[in-house]
Motif scaffolding. Sequence first.
Motif, PDB file in Angstrom:
ATOM      1  N   VAL A   1       5.043   1.716  10.576  1.00  8.87           N
ATOM      2  CA  VAL A   1       6.119   1.980  10.391  1.00  8.87           C
ATOM      3  C   VAL A   1       6.874   2.588  11.385  1.00  8.87           C
ATOM      4  O   VAL A   1       5.833   3.092  12.420  1.00  8.87           O
ATOM      5  CB  VAL A   1       6.014   2.936   8.983  1.00  8.87           C
ATOM      6  N   LYS A   2       7.353   3.069  11.860  1.00  5.03           N
ATOM      7  CA  LYS A   2       8.244   3.537  13.255  1.00  5.03           C
ATOM      8  C   LYS A   2       8.623   4.932  12.817  1.00  5.03           C
ATOM      9  O   LYS A   2       9.356   4.859  11.191  1.00  5.03           O
ATOM     10  CB  LYS A   2       9.616   2.787  13.095  1.00  5.03           C
ATOM     11  N   GLN A   3       7.810   5.454  13.705  1.00  2.41           N
ATOM     12  CA  GLN A   3       8.587   7.006  13.264  1.00  2.41           C
ATOM     13  C   GLN A   3      10.104   7.571  12.459  1.00  2.41           C
ATOM     14  O   GLN A   3      10.531   6.496  14.762  1.00  2.41           O
ATOM     15  CB  GLN A   3       6.980   7.804  13.590  1.00  2.41           C
ATOM     16  N   LYS A   4       9.920   8.245  11.984  1.00  3.60           N
ATOM     17  CA  LYS A   4      11.424   8.830  12.539  1.00  3.60           C
ATOM     18  C   LYS A   4      11.881   9.181  13.573  1.00  3.60           C
ATOM     19  O   LYS A   4      12.937   9.086  14.445  1.00  3.60           O
ATOM     20  CB  LYS A   4      12.519   9.658  11.308  1.00  3.60           C
ATOM     21  N   PHE A   5      10.598  10.198  14.205  1.00  7.84           N
ATOM     22  CA  PHE A   5      11.098  11.312  15.433  1.00  7.84           C
ATOM     23  C   PHE A   5      10.485  10.540  16.411  1.00  7.84           C
ATOM     24  O   PHE A   5       9.320  11.487  16.461  1.00  7.84           O
ATOM     25  CB  PHE A   5      10.983  12.809  15.207  1.00  7.84           C
ATOM     26  N   PHE A   6      10.035  10.258  17.205  1.00  9.17           N
ATOM     27  CA  PHE A   6       8.629   9.605  18.474  1.00  9.17           C
ATOM     28  C   PHE A   6       8.974  10.012  19.371  1.00  9.17           C
ATOM     29  O   PHE A   6      10.279  10.281  19.909  1.00  9.17           O
ATOM     30  CB  PHE A   6       9.228   7.898  18.529  1.00  9.17           C
ATOM     31  N   VAL A   7       8.028  10.647  19.946  1.00  7.40           N
ATOM     32  CA  VAL A   7       7.854  10.986  21.247  1.00  7.40           C
ATOM     33  C   VAL A   7       7.006  10.241  21.896  1.00  7.40           C
ATOM     34  O   VAL A   7       5.405   9.692  21.532  1.00  7.40           O
ATOM     35  CB  VAL A   7       7.458  12.485  21.397  1.00  7.40           C
ATOM     36  N   PHE A   8       6.782  10.188  23.535  1.00  2.00           N
ATOM     37  CA  PHE A   8       5.924   9.540  24.496  1.00  2.00           C
ATOM     38  C   PHE A   8       4.650  10.568  24.255  1.00  2.00           C
ATOM     39  O   PHE A   8       4.363  11.120  24.370  1.00  2.00           O
ATOM     40  CB  PHE A   8       5.994   9.276  25.872  1.00  2.00           C
ATOM     41  N   SER A   9       3.756   9.342  23.223  1.00  2.00           N
ATOM     42  CA  SER A   9       2.190  10.007  23.271  1.00  2.00           C
ATOM     43  C   SER A   9       1.534   9.567  23.357  1.00  2.00           C
ATOM     44  O   SER A   9       1.507   8.094  23.611  1.00  2.00           O
ATOM     45  CB  SER A   9       2.325  11.136  22.213  1.00  2.00           C
ATOM     46  N   ARG A  10       0.172   9.424  23.366  1.00  2.00           N
ATOM     47  CA  ARG A  10      -1.177   8.279  22.865  1.00  2.00           C
ATOM     48  C   ARG A  10      -0.949   7.448  21.996  1.00  2.00           C
ATOM     49  O   ARG A  10      -1.100   8.080  20.834  1.00  2.00           O
ATOM     50  CB  ARG A  10      -2.803   9.196  22.840  1.00  2.00           C
TER      51      ARG A  10
ATOM     52  N   LEU B   1       0.988  -1.498   0.525  1.00  2.00           N
ATOM     53  CA  LEU B   1      -0.466   0.240  -0.403  1.00  2.00           C
ATOM     54  C   LEU B   1       0.723   1.316  -0.031  1.00  2.00           C
ATOM     55  O   LEU B   1       0.511   2.103  -0.887  1.00  2.00           O
ATOM     56  CB  LEU B   1      -0.688  -0.325   1.290  1.00  2.00           C
ATOM     57  N   SER B   2       2.332   0.980   0.211  1.00  2.00           N
ATOM     58  CA  SER B   2       3.003   2.248   0.806  1.00  2.00           C
ATOM     59  C   SER B   2       3.525   2.812  -0.870  1.00  2.00           C
ATOM     60  O   SER B   2       4.061   3.766  -0.450  1.00  2.00           O
ATOM     61  CB  SER B   2       3.845   2.149   1.913  1.00  2.00           C
ATOM     62  N   ARG B   3       3.366   1.732  -1.815  1.00  2.00           N
ATOM     63  CA  ARG B   3       4.365   1.771  -3.101  1.00  2.00           C
ATOM     64  C   ARG B   3       3.099   2.005  -4.444  1.00  2.00           C
ATOM     65  O   ARG B   3       3.667   2.128  -4.933  1.00  2.00           O
ATOM     66  CB  ARG B   3       4.576   0.911  -3.276  1.00  2.00           C
ATOM     67  N   THR B   4       1.125   1.658  -3.497  1.00  2.00           N
ATOM     68  CA  THR B   4       0.954   2.130  -4.733  1.00  2.00           C
ATOM     69  C   THR B   4       0.707   3.912  -5.166  1.00  2.00           C
ATOM     70  O   THR B   4       1.432   4.670  -5.328  1.00  2.00           O
ATOM     71  CB  THR B   4      -0.555   2.035  -4.449  1.00  2.00           C
TER      72      THR B   4
ATOM     73  N   HIS C   1       1.945   5.373   7.527  1.00  2.16           N
ATOM     74  CA  HIS C   1       1.039   4.894   8.009  1.00  2.16           C
ATOM     75  C   HIS C   1       1.845   3.297   8.122  1.00  2.16           C
ATOM     76  O   HIS C   1       1.351   2.751   9.193  1.00  2.16           O
ATOM     77  CB  HIS C   1       0.293   5.128   7.663  1.00  2.16           C
ATOM     78  N   GLY C   2       1.890   2.700   7.409  1.00  2.00           N
ATOM     79  CA  GLY C   2       2.899   1.271   7.609  1.00  2.00           C
ATOM     80  C   GLY C   2       2.986   0.389   5.812  1.00  2.00           C
ATOM     81  O   GLY C   2       2.958   1.857   5.070  1.00  2.00           O
ATOM     82  N   TYR C   3       3.584  -0.304   5.758  1.00  2.00           N
ATOM     83  CA  TYR C   3       3.577  -0.939   4.788  1.00  2.00           C
ATOM     84  C   TYR C   3       2.958  -1.343   3.503  1.00  2.00           C
ATOM     85  O   TYR C   3       2.481  -1.089   3.048  1.00  2.00           O
ATOM     86  CB  TYR C   3       4.825  -1.986   5.090  1.00  2.00           C
ATOM     87  N   GLY C   4       1.709  -2.304   4.695  1.00  3.89           N
ATOM     88  CA  GLY C   4       0.799  -2.834   3.767  1.00  3.89           C
ATOM     89  C   GLY C   4       0.499  -4.308   4.054  1.00  3.89           C
ATOM     90  O   GLY C   4       0.956  -4.588   5.375  1.00  3.89           O
TER      91      GLY C   4
END
Length: 452
Positions: free
Chosen positions: A376-385, A213-216, A224-227
């Motif tokens: 996917v893993k976010q490049k700049f992850f912060v602790f959040s909901r 889905l990330s390449r369509t 959001h994710g790979y698919g």
Amino acid sequence: MEKKTSETAKDDDNLFNCIQLNNPTVHISSSDKSNIWNDTNYEIMSDFISVKSTVTSGITPTSYIEVKKLQKLLISRKDDIDHILESQPVYAIGIDFQKDSTRPCIACWVDRPLGIHILECLETLFEEQYEAIYQVILEDIEDNNDQNLNNNKKDIIANGIIFSSEAIVTVDSVEPVIFQKFTITARIWAEITSSNILEFEVDVLDCKTGNMLSRTNSPLFKKHGYGYFIDSIEVCVSPIARTSNNNMKSLFTTIGAAFPQKLNRNVELSTIRESNVGGQFNGEFGIVPKIVAQANGNVKYVDSVKSISDEWDVNHCGCGTTGDLWSHHYTAHELDKDGSRRTSYSPRKHSNTWRIWEEMGEFRITITQVLRYKPVKQKFFVFSRPKLILCTMISHNFEITFKDLENLNTKLAKLDNGEIYRNKNDINIKNPDPIIQNLDESIKMKHSFVKV
């Protein structure tokens, strides 16, 4: 006024929750490549054969009921979940399935492992009905441009009918349309001799997904994710009794060697010798020196086992009541973090020879393609909901049932040249299961297909 769907998609909190499953297309062709059947939405039935293709949430056609239940619980308890996971390295929380389990579990996608007490708190929140697990997303791997390249060489067998099912998922309310396709194609051959010997071969020529889905058509999904990628493939050939009160009696006896079998692995055995020596020294110095010395030590032998296996592991089981089941599972998870090596895999030929008994009236071939998604893993992850992901693994099921063993050879020949479907009176269109149609509209559905 035309809706600006691209802006709507950008504002959408999670495109994973906009995924819907669509009607698959069933295609049947004969050995001379002529078309016999090509249609959507329906289960194909005749007096001799029925073909059914469905796509459902979960890893089995019936697990969507538990998935729907857990989805509602996650939505209703989201504030409590956020409180438990406060200051925890969790990107998202959703639904997953563990190996060999048809019951969904609560999954947390994390930056690093969660403590056991956090998982226990989540399980307590849901009254111990569901197990909680975590999955570490190690790195954000770029999509592999060659992810769909595979060896397409096929050993074309002389006889057999080709059955194919193509399913598709789309991301709702996004233009241009974001979609991913899943395909199962198998050449099936069977024959019964005068001695009531059934020989069969299920050659799975193709089992693959389309571009992630990330390449369509739209790059919006990439954040959001790979698919979806292939998690496992099952091929099952099962006998069906003439009557419902079979009492687990054997319907056949295997007289051949089932293929493929689980292969022996190369195993390396070694013994590691560990030793340690400890001691103490006490002394008194005076006119007469006094020395006290003590030493101790031990040696420990540790056995270690190393094995070498293929990327895909195959297991076979079966008996005269349930038939033959081949399961293919991917083993090299640490080498394939984004699923790019699991967009295509052709398990190829599965065969056996049965001596069938009078109690056996039909047999069914089922090919199941289980697909897993990954955020996917976010490049700049912060602790959040953590984001709540309501979609889950999906199961693409393809069933072909042969219902007339007495005339199997003759009718297979007619099916091969297309005769059985030229007379439309031989075909009955079966309506979709009303139980599936009447499920809660909040999980949008069409026919046998679920939007999660």
